[in-house]
Design a protein around this motif. Sequence first.
Motif, mmCIF file in Angstrom:
data_model
loop_
_atom_site.group_PDB
_atom_site.id
_atom_site.type_symbol
_atom_site.label_atom_id
_atom_site.label_comp_id
_atom_site.label_asym_id
_atom_site.label_seq_id
_atom_site.Cartn_x
_atom_site.Cartn_y
_atom_site.Cartn_z
ATOM 1 N N VAL A 275 0.865 -1.185 0.000
ATOM 2 C CA VAL A 275 0.000 0.000 0.000
ATOM 3 C C VAL A 275 0.902 1.236 0.000
ATOM 4 O O VAL A 275 1.870 1.303 0.754
ATOM 5 C CB VAL A 275 -0.905 0.029 1.253
ATOM 6 N N VAL A 276 0.584 2.183 -0.883
ATOM 7 C CA VAL A 276 1.303 3.464 -0.882
ATOM 8 C C VAL A 276 0.301 4.525 -0.488
ATOM 9 O O VAL A 276 -0.779 4.609 -1.079
ATOM 10 C CB VAL A 276 1.863 3.788 -2.288
ATOM 11 N N THR A 277 0.632 5.308 0.526
ATOM 12 C CA THR A 277 -0.322 6.347 0.924
ATOM 13 C C THR A 277 0.351 7.704 1.124
ATOM 14 O O THR A 277 1.483 7.787 1.609
ATOM 15 C CB THR A 277 -1.103 5.953 2.205
ATOM 16 N N ASP A 278 -0.386 8.705 0.715
ATOM 17 C CA ASP A 278 0.036 10.070 0.981
ATOM 18 C C ASP A 278 -0.229 10.325 2.464
ATOM 19 O O ASP A 278 -1.061 9.645 3.081
ATOM 20 C CB ASP A 278 -0.798 11.015 0.099
ATOM 21 N N LEU A 279 0.474 11.292 3.027
ATOM 22 C CA LEU A 279 0.284 11.557 4.447
ATOM 23 C C LEU A 279 -0.734 12.674 4.676
ATOM 24 O O LEU A 279 -1.587 12.592 5.557
ATOM 25 C CB LEU A 279 1.635 11.941 5.057
ATOM 26 N N GLU A 280 -0.606 13.699 3.844
ATOM 27 C CA GLU A 280 -1.459 14.867 4.056
ATOM 28 C C GLU A 280 -2.672 14.771 3.146
ATOM 29 O O GLU A 280 -2.583 15.020 1.950
ATOM 30 C CB GLU A 280 -0.691 16.157 3.748
ATOM 31 N N MET A 281 -3.793 14.379 3.737
ATOM 32 C CA MET A 281 -5.011 14.248 2.939
ATOM 33 C C MET A 281 -6.191 14.777 3.747
ATOM 34 O O MET A 281 -6.205 14.641 4.982
ATOM 35 C CB MET A 281 -5.273 12.779 2.590
ATOM 36 N N PRO A 282 -7.177 15.391 3.080
ATOM 37 C CA PRO A 282 -8.362 15.827 3.802
ATOM 38 C C PRO A 282 -9.205 14.597 4.179
ATOM 39 O O PRO A 282 -8.884 13.494 3.778
ATOM 40 C CB PRO A 282 -9.092 16.701 2.777
ATOM 41 N N GLN A 283 -10.254 14.776 4.871
ATOM 42 C CA GLN A 283 -11.138 13.701 5.362
ATOM 43 C C GLN A 283 -10.373 12.765 6.302
ATOM 44 O O GLN A 283 -10.388 12.936 7.490
ATOM 45 C CB GLN A 283 -11.771 12.913 4.215
ATOM 46 N N MET A 284 -9.687 11.793 5.733
ATOM 47 C CA MET A 284 -8.935 10.868 6.576
ATOM 48 C C MET A 284 -7.445 11.055 6.288
ATOM 49 O O MET A 284 -7.012 10.918 5.140
ATOM 50 C CB MET A 284 -9.344 9.433 6.265
ATOM 51 N N SER A 285 -6.667 11.381 7.318
ATOM 52 C CA SER A 285 -5.237 11.623 7.087
ATOM 53 C C SER A 285 -4.513 10.296 6.813
ATOM 54 O O SER A 285 -5.042 9.217 7.120
ATOM 55 C CB SER A 285 -4.610 12.281 8.305
ATOM 56 N N GLY A 286 -3.298 10.420 6.279
ATOM 57 C CA GLY A 286 -2.491 9.233 6.019
ATOM 58 C C GLY A 286 -2.248 8.433 7.296
ATOM 59 O O GLY A 286 -2.277 7.202 7.282
ATOM 60 N N GLU A 287 -2.046 9.142 8.401
ATOM 61 C CA GLU A 287 -1.808 8.459 9.684
ATOM 62 C C GLU A 287 -3.006 7.601 10.067
ATOM 63 O O GLU A 287 -2.851 6.483 10.550
ATOM 64 C CB GLU A 287 -1.550 9.492 10.778
ATOM 65 N N GLU A 288 -4.199 8.159 9.862
ATOM 66 C CA GLU A 288 -5.409 7.394 10.182
ATOM 67 C C GLU A 288 -5.538 6.174 9.273
ATOM 68 O O GLU A 288 -5.922 5.093 9.713
ATOM 69 C CB GLU A 288 -6.650 8.280 10.030
ATOM 70 N N VAL A 289 -5.211 6.383 7.991
ATOM 71 C CA VAL A 289 -5.286 5.272 7.031
ATOM 72 C C VAL A 289 -4.357 4.146 7.511
ATOM 73 O O VAL A 289 -4.752 2.982 7.582
ATOM 74 C CB VAL A 289 -4.878 5.728 5.610
ATOM 75 N N ILE A 290 -3.130 4.531 7.887
ATOM 76 C CA ILE A 290 -2.149 3.532 8.341
ATOM 77 C C ILE A 290 -2.691 2.773 9.558
ATOM 78 O O ILE A 290 -2.654 1.545 9.620
ATOM 79 C CB ILE A 290 -0.794 4.204 8.678
ATOM 80 N N GLY A 291 -3.223 3.561 10.520
ATOM 81 C CA GLY A 291 -3.772 2.963 11.745
ATOM 82 C C GLY A 291 -4.865 1.947 11.417
ATOM 83 O O GLY A 291 -4.865 0.824 11.949
ATOM 84 N N ASN A 292 -5.765 2.327 10.510
ATOM 85 C CA ASN A 292 -6.872 1.432 10.154
ATOM 86 C C ASN A 292 -6.384 0.169 9.447
ATOM 87 O O ASN A 292 -6.866 -0.931 9.718
ATOM 88 C CB ASN A 292 -7.860 2.165 9.231
ATOM 89 N N ILE A 293 -5.424 0.354 8.551
ATOM 90 C CA ILE A 293 -4.901 -0.809 7.817
ATOM 91 C C ILE A 293 -4.168 -1.754 8.769
ATOM 92 O O ILE A 293 -4.331 -2.967 8.726
ATOM 93 C CB ILE A 293 -3.985 -0.363 6.649
ATOM 94 N N LYS A 294 -3.378 -1.156 9.667
ATOM 95 C CA LYS A 294 -2.613 -1.991 10.599
ATOM 96 C C LYS A 294 -3.537 -2.756 11.555
ATOM 97 O O LYS A 294 -3.165 -3.803 12.080
ATOM 98 C CB LYS A 294 -1.622 -1.136 11.393
ATOM 99 N N GLU A 295 -4.724 -2.188 11.792
ATOM 100 C CA GLU A 295 -5.689 -2.913 12.623
ATOM 101 C C GLU A 295 -6.183 -4.167 11.901
ATOM 102 O O GLU A 295 -6.453 -5.188 12.516
ATOM 103 C CB GLU A 295 -6.886 -2.018 12.933
ATOM 104 N N ILE A 296 -6.299 -4.044 10.591
ATOM 105 C CA ILE A 296 -6.755 -5.194 9.802
ATOM 106 C C ILE A 296 -5.608 -6.193 9.641
ATOM 107 O O ILE A 296 -5.764 -7.382 9.824
ATOM 108 C CB ILE A 296 -7.269 -4.742 8.408
ATOM 109 N N ASP A 297 -4.437 -5.688 9.282
ATOM 110 C CA ASP A 297 -3.275 -6.562 9.105
ATOM 111 C C ASP A 297 -2.023 -5.816 9.569
ATOM 112 O O ASP A 297 -1.503 -4.949 8.857
ATOM 113 C CB ASP A 297 -3.138 -6.962 7.620
#
Lengths: 421, 110
Positions: free
Chosen positions: A50-72
């Motif tokens: 997964v490649v993710t930008d860090l600075e994003m509106p709505q859900m930040s990259g940090e939140e995306v990482i946190g959510n993905i890491k919860e899944i795997d």
Amino acid sequence: MDKRILVIEDEEIIAEYYKKILQNAGYEVAIFYNGNDALQYYRQFHCPVVVTDLEMPQMSGEEVIGNIKEIDDDQVIVVVTSYYDPATIINIMKKNVYDYIVKPIEPVEFGATIKRAFESAEYRKMKKALEQERILKLERQIEWFNWHESIIQRNYDRVDRELFSNLHESFNQGAGFGSLLTLIRLIASMAKKSNGNYVIDEQMFELIKKNADVAEKILNIFSELVIIMNRTFEFEKVSVMELHSLLRMIIAEIEKYAGIKKMKIALSEQKPPYKSAYVNIESDYIKKAFHEIFMNALKFSKPSTAVMVFVDMKTEGVEILIINTPEIIREGVVGIPVEYENLLFEPFFRIAKVVYEEFETSDYGLGLTLVEKIVRKHGGSISIANILDSSDISRASETKVCVRVWLPLASEASRGERKGA
Amino acid sequence: MDFKKAAESMQLPLDDYLSLVQKFLERLPQYREGIFSAKNSGDMKRLAAEAHKLKGVALNLRFEELAECAKKIEIIAKGEAQIADDVFGMLEHLIMEIKQLMLAKENRDG
């Protein structure tokens, strides 16, 4: 290899750019402009990278990482950020992301990072498969041993026959003792006498020399086996880091053979604890042993697959796993049938009857015997077994062959003191 | 601005690069509007975010001067430097210059 990659980037133009360069590099790219949609996709179609930008509106990259890491928790994530600030980068790396890239991306660096990320994902996947396989093996250990015993009993006669048939084949195959006998018989019947001497055809003589060389090679292996069994090893204390480097060197040396079947050998990365842990080895012999193991993995693998080499520290030793995807040797035989697991180390035991001339090895079934003696002299152990890789849900389970070499760590007290075995 | 060189540095065929620039041109009024409306309303946080967005895209597409200008605005908006009106003037100028460059290329290519 599963080449799907999930890219989360809110800037459409940048996302489009990533897509183009990743597609050009052969990846299957799924692009999302926000974290929510990406997560919805990820839950359904798990991607190796997964490649993710860090600075994003709505859900930040940090939140995306946190959510993905919860899944795997083991998901390989590469972060793209426009912040050079070390604190931000350290903070992100603490979230167990694989790597970060600072914008604007440099395509070469980006490509190399993504390539490494996929290799890491493959390692993690394989490790997971191994762990699962280990748990399964433990769960059915007693049952397995009983079954194993019964199989050996049932197949004892067959296995015995196979050993003698192997010996017969080994001595009668393409080159070596078998050919020497044939050639000498031919000379005896064809050679002409002249002035008290025999006149031998030049080509025939050349053939004798060639076959004598092969026979000599076999006799040399015998001698080496005898030496290994009788001599006292002169051990040298090396760090696991040095052992890892030695493995890398062997891999580099046999790269030309990997090219024969368009294969590659991938070695796991070094880890900091390797520096402060030690093993006692005799480098020349350890080199010989791993050279033989790697060559076997290449010889018996499906073309265009990878041989994966993992170095892992355990409480009392170093575990080196060599995993390959075996070719079907003959009908119904994939990898190492369970009844052959222990016999593999017996002299002249060969499952495959094929001679792999392009690999410049003798194929007399003595290689693994030599390897086992070397490992045992180091106080270690070696085993070979099939494992079932079910980690990729997009594919059917696949049989792989796993060679496990275990070498004991040199204890504090014994470091440098162990001189002989 | 050398489009061919920019495409090479992004490891893209020239056509792919130009299609990205075309998209960028279509989006430029939005970027511009975002920055100026934030500036006029005095919303510095939004101004920094809008300038940051423009900076990112411009940097990736190798519009270095424009990226530099957007970066200055971002720094100013974050309160890390004094507001200087000429930066916004420069931004207007650079946006116009990119449009003209693209137009000139289209005219050249017929």
